[in-house]
Scaffold this motif. Structure first.
Motif, PDB file in Angstrom:
ATOM      1  N   CYS A 247       0.831  -1.207   0.000  1.00 29.65           N
ATOM      2  CA  CYS A 247       0.000   0.000   0.000  1.00 29.65           C
ATOM      3  C   CYS A 247       0.870   1.264   0.000  1.00 29.65           C
ATOM      4  CB  CYS A 247      -0.970  -0.003   1.169  1.00 29.65           C
ATOM      5  SG  CYS A 247      -0.209  -0.164   2.783  1.00 29.65           S
ATOM      6  N   HIS A 248       2.112   1.124  -0.423  1.00 33.91           N
ATOM      7  CA  HIS A 248       3.062   2.245  -0.576  1.00 33.91           C
ATOM      8  C   HIS A 248       3.272   3.010   0.730  1.00 33.91           C
ATOM      9  CE1 HIS A 248       2.809   1.361  -4.808  1.00 33.91           C
ATOM     10  NE2 HIS A 248       1.503   1.502  -4.762  1.00 33.91           N
ATOM     11  N   ALA A 249       3.300   2.284   1.838  1.00 30.25           N
ATOM     12  CA  ALA A 249       3.506   2.911   3.139  1.00 30.25           C
ATOM     13  C   ALA A 249       4.743   2.364   3.829  1.00 30.25           C
ATOM     14  CB  ALA A 249       2.272   2.686   4.015  1.00 30.25           C
ATOM     15  N   ASP A 250       5.624   1.702   3.078  1.00 31.64           N
ATOM     16  CA  ASP A 250       6.771   1.033   3.682  1.00 31.64           C
ATOM     17  C   ASP A 250       7.707   2.004   4.395  1.00 31.64           C
ATOM     18  OD1 ASP A 250       7.070   1.828   0.976  1.00 31.64           O
ATOM     19  OD2 ASP A 250       8.875   0.613   0.760  1.00 31.64           O
ATOM     20  N   ARG A 251       7.993   3.154   3.798  1.00 34.68           N
ATOM     21  CA  ARG A 251       8.897   4.124   4.433  1.00 34.68           C
ATOM     22  C   ARG A 251       8.284   4.707   5.698  1.00 34.68           C
ATOM     23  NH1 ARG A 251      11.157   7.369  -0.835  1.00 34.68           N
ATOM     24  NH2 ARG A 251      12.399   5.639  -1.653  1.00 34.68           N
ATOM     25  N   PHE A 252       6.988   4.992   5.639  1.00 30.51           N
ATOM     26  CA  PHE A 252       6.283   5.541   6.801  1.00 30.51           C
ATOM     27  C   PHE A 252       6.299   4.532   7.954  1.00 30.51           C
ATOM     28  CE2 PHE A 252       2.223   6.135   9.116  1.00 30.51           C
ATOM     29  CZ  PHE A 252       2.444   7.412   9.599  1.00 30.51           C
ATOM     30  N   ILE A 253       5.963   3.280   7.664  1.00 23.45           N
ATOM     31  CA  ILE A 253       5.941   2.231   8.689  1.00 23.45           C
ATOM     32  C   ILE A 253       7.331   2.039   9.277  1.00 23.45           C
ATOM     33  CG2 ILE A 253       5.652  -0.264   9.019  1.00 23.45           C
ATOM     34  CD1 ILE A 253       3.291  -0.062   7.026  1.00 23.45           C
ATOM     35  N   ASN A 254       8.344   2.005   8.427  1.00 20.11           N
ATOM     36  CA  ASN A 254       9.716   1.843   8.894  1.00 20.11           C
ATOM     37  C   ASN A 254      10.109   2.988   9.829  1.00 20.11           C
ATOM     38  OD1 ASN A 254      12.282   0.520   8.924  1.00 20.11           O
ATOM     39  ND2 ASN A 254      13.039   2.139   7.567  1.00 20.11           N
ATOM     40  N   ALA A 255       9.819   4.215   9.427  1.00 19.88           N
ATOM     41  CA  ALA A 255      10.206   5.378  10.233  1.00 19.88           C
ATOM     42  C   ALA A 255       9.510   5.366  11.595  1.00 19.88           C
ATOM     43  CB  ALA A 255       9.872   6.665   9.480  1.00 19.88           C
ATOM     44  N   VAL A 256       8.211   5.112  11.595  1.00 21.64           N
ATOM     45  CA  VAL A 256       7.461   5.140  12.857  1.00 21.64           C
ATOM     46  C   VAL A 256       7.939   4.043  13.803  1.00 21.64           C
ATOM     47  CG1 VAL A 256       5.176   4.813  13.887  1.00 21.64           C
ATOM     48  CG2 VAL A 256       5.423   6.250  11.856  1.00 21.64           C
ATOM     49  N   LEU A 257       8.014   2.811  13.320  1.00 21.68           N
ATOM     50  CA  LEU A 257       8.397   1.705  14.206  1.00 21.68           C
ATOM     51  C   LEU A 257       9.840   1.814  14.674  1.00 21.68           C
ATOM     52  CD1 LEU A 257       6.559  -1.316  12.539  1.00 21.68           C
ATOM     53  CD2 LEU A 257       5.943  -0.102  14.630  1.00 21.68           C
ATOM     54  N   ARG A 258      10.751   2.210  13.801  1.00 21.13           N
ATOM     55  CA  ARG A 258      12.159   2.354  14.227  1.00 21.13           C
ATOM     56  C   ARG A 258      12.313   3.474  15.247  1.00 21.13           C
ATOM     57  NH1 ARG A 258      14.666  -2.092  12.326  1.00 21.13           N
ATOM     58  NH2 ARG A 258      14.287  -2.476  10.141  1.00 21.13           N
ATOM     59  N   ASN A 259      11.579   4.573  15.079  1.00 19.53           N
ATOM     60  CA  ASN A 259      11.641   5.659  16.068  1.00 19.53           C
ATOM     61  C   ASN A 259      11.073   5.223  17.414  1.00 19.53           C
ATOM     62  OD1 ASN A 259      12.940   7.571  14.479  1.00 19.53           O
ATOM     63  ND2 ASN A 259      11.032   8.357  13.646  1.00 19.53           N
ATOM     64  N   ILE A 260      10.014   4.437  17.389  1.00 20.08           N
ATOM     65  CA  ILE A 260       9.458   3.924  18.649  1.00 20.08           C
ATOM     66  C   ILE A 260      10.460   2.995  19.323  1.00 20.08           C
ATOM     67  CG2 ILE A 260       7.695   2.390  19.624  1.00 20.08           C
ATOM     68  CD1 ILE A 260       5.723   3.614  17.586  1.00 20.08           C
ATOM     69  N   LEU A 261      11.083   2.117  18.554  1.00 18.81           N
ATOM     70  CA  LEU A 261      12.076   1.196  19.130  1.00 18.81           C
ATOM     71  C   LEU A 261      13.285   1.945  19.669  1.00 18.81           C
ATOM     72  CD1 LEU A 261      12.013  -1.782  16.610  1.00 18.81           C
ATOM     73  CD2 LEU A 261      11.085  -1.710  18.919  1.00 18.81           C
ATOM     74  N   ARG A 262      13.701   2.974  18.953  1.00 16.54           N
ATOM     75  CA  ARG A 262      14.860   3.762  19.381  1.00 16.54           C
ATOM     76  C   ARG A 262      14.572   4.472  20.702  1.00 16.54           C
ATOM     77  NH1 ARG A 262      15.336   6.907  15.005  1.00 16.54           N
ATOM     78  NH2 ARG A 262      16.097   5.137  13.836  1.00 16.54           N
ATOM     79  N   GLY A 263      13.355   4.989  20.849  1.00 13.79           N
ATOM     80  CA  GLY A 263      12.988   5.716  22.064  1.00 13.79           C
ATOM     81  C   GLY A 263      12.718   4.814  23.251  1.00 13.79           C
ATOM     82  N   GLN A 264      12.418   3.567  23.017  1.00 15.16           N
ATOM     83  CA  GLN A 264      12.168   2.541  24.033  1.00 15.16           C
ATOM     84  C   GLN A 264      11.019   2.890  24.981  1.00 15.16           C
ATOM     85  OE1 GLN A 264      15.380   0.569  25.799  1.00 15.16           O
ATOM     86  NE2 GLN A 264      16.335   0.143  23.850  1.00 15.16           N
ATOM     87  N   GLU A 265      10.118   3.779  24.568  1.00 17.54           N
ATOM     88  CA  GLU A 265       8.951   4.095  25.386  1.00 17.54           C
ATOM     89  C   GLU A 265       7.979   2.933  25.430  1.00 17.54           C
ATOM     90  OE1 GLU A 265       7.061   7.880  24.746  1.00 17.54           O
ATOM     91  OE2 GLU A 265       8.909   8.656  23.891  1.00 17.54           O
TER      92      GLU A 265
END
Length: 191
Positions: A125-143
């Motif tokens: 659905c052409h959302a791969d970059r968006f999904i990658n950015a959101v999930l990686r930022n969440i993992l990086r923040g460890q909240e």
């Protein structure tokens, strides 16, 4: 624009066999969970009906993921909203929710693998970059690690239930209900 049930992605969701035979179990679980979340939230299907339609090979994992998501929905969506600059389309949002729920509550797969699978599903659905950015930022923040620890009733219980219960119960009782709501049941009995 809201997605209609005739959307190609939703029609594809209805038939898990439409996925390639080489698809991993993780990919199938994330995909079908996201599709079920879209349909449940649209009022097209109930959780029980969705699970009844689920492939028996992935039903238990899918059931655990969906029950964990709906038990912790408020917190998961609040975390996603914090990291999303815009509201994603329904399937993309559901895919993010499914992936984040699996990262937090199912420790049999590494978070990086879950992100990779979610990104590959997002390509459809052409959302791969968006999904990658959101999930990686969440993992990086460890909240995400603190989602199961804070048990404020307003963060756990759905607003309609909280409003109704606040008329009948004390704040202490509601706080106890919120804690019980988040407990992992020893088993799930369904008729």
């Amino acid at each position: 624009m809201p997605w209609r049930i005739t959307s190609p992605i939703i029609l594809q969701c209805r038939n898990i066999s439409a996925m390639s035979k080489n698809s991993s179990t993780l990919e199938k679980v994330l995909h079908i969970s996201a599709c079920f979340i879209v349909e449940i939230d649209a009022g097209k299907i109930t959780l029980d009906d969705a699970l009844d339609k689920c492939d028996p090979m992935i039903r238990r994992i899918t059931e655990h993921l969906l029950l964990s998501f709906y038990r912790n929905r408020k917190k998961i969506l609040a975390l996603l909203n914090k990291f999303c600059s815009k509201t994603p389309p329904p399937y993309t949002g559901a895919l993010l929710s499914s992936a984040l729920t699996q990262i937090i509550f199912q420790n049999s797969v590494t978070p990086a693998s879950i992100v990779n699978v979610a990104v590959s599903l997002g390509k459809k659905c052409h959302a791969d970059r968006f999904i990658n950015a959101v999930l990686r930022n969440i993992l990086r923040g460890q909240e995400y690690l603190s989602i199961g620890t804070n048990k404020q009733a307003s963060e756990v219980l759905p607003d309609t239930i909280l409003k109704h219960w606040s008329r009948d119960f004390s704040k202490e009782q509601i706080a106890l209900f919120a804690e019980l709501f988040l407990l992992q049941p020893e088993f799930t009995f369904r008729l």
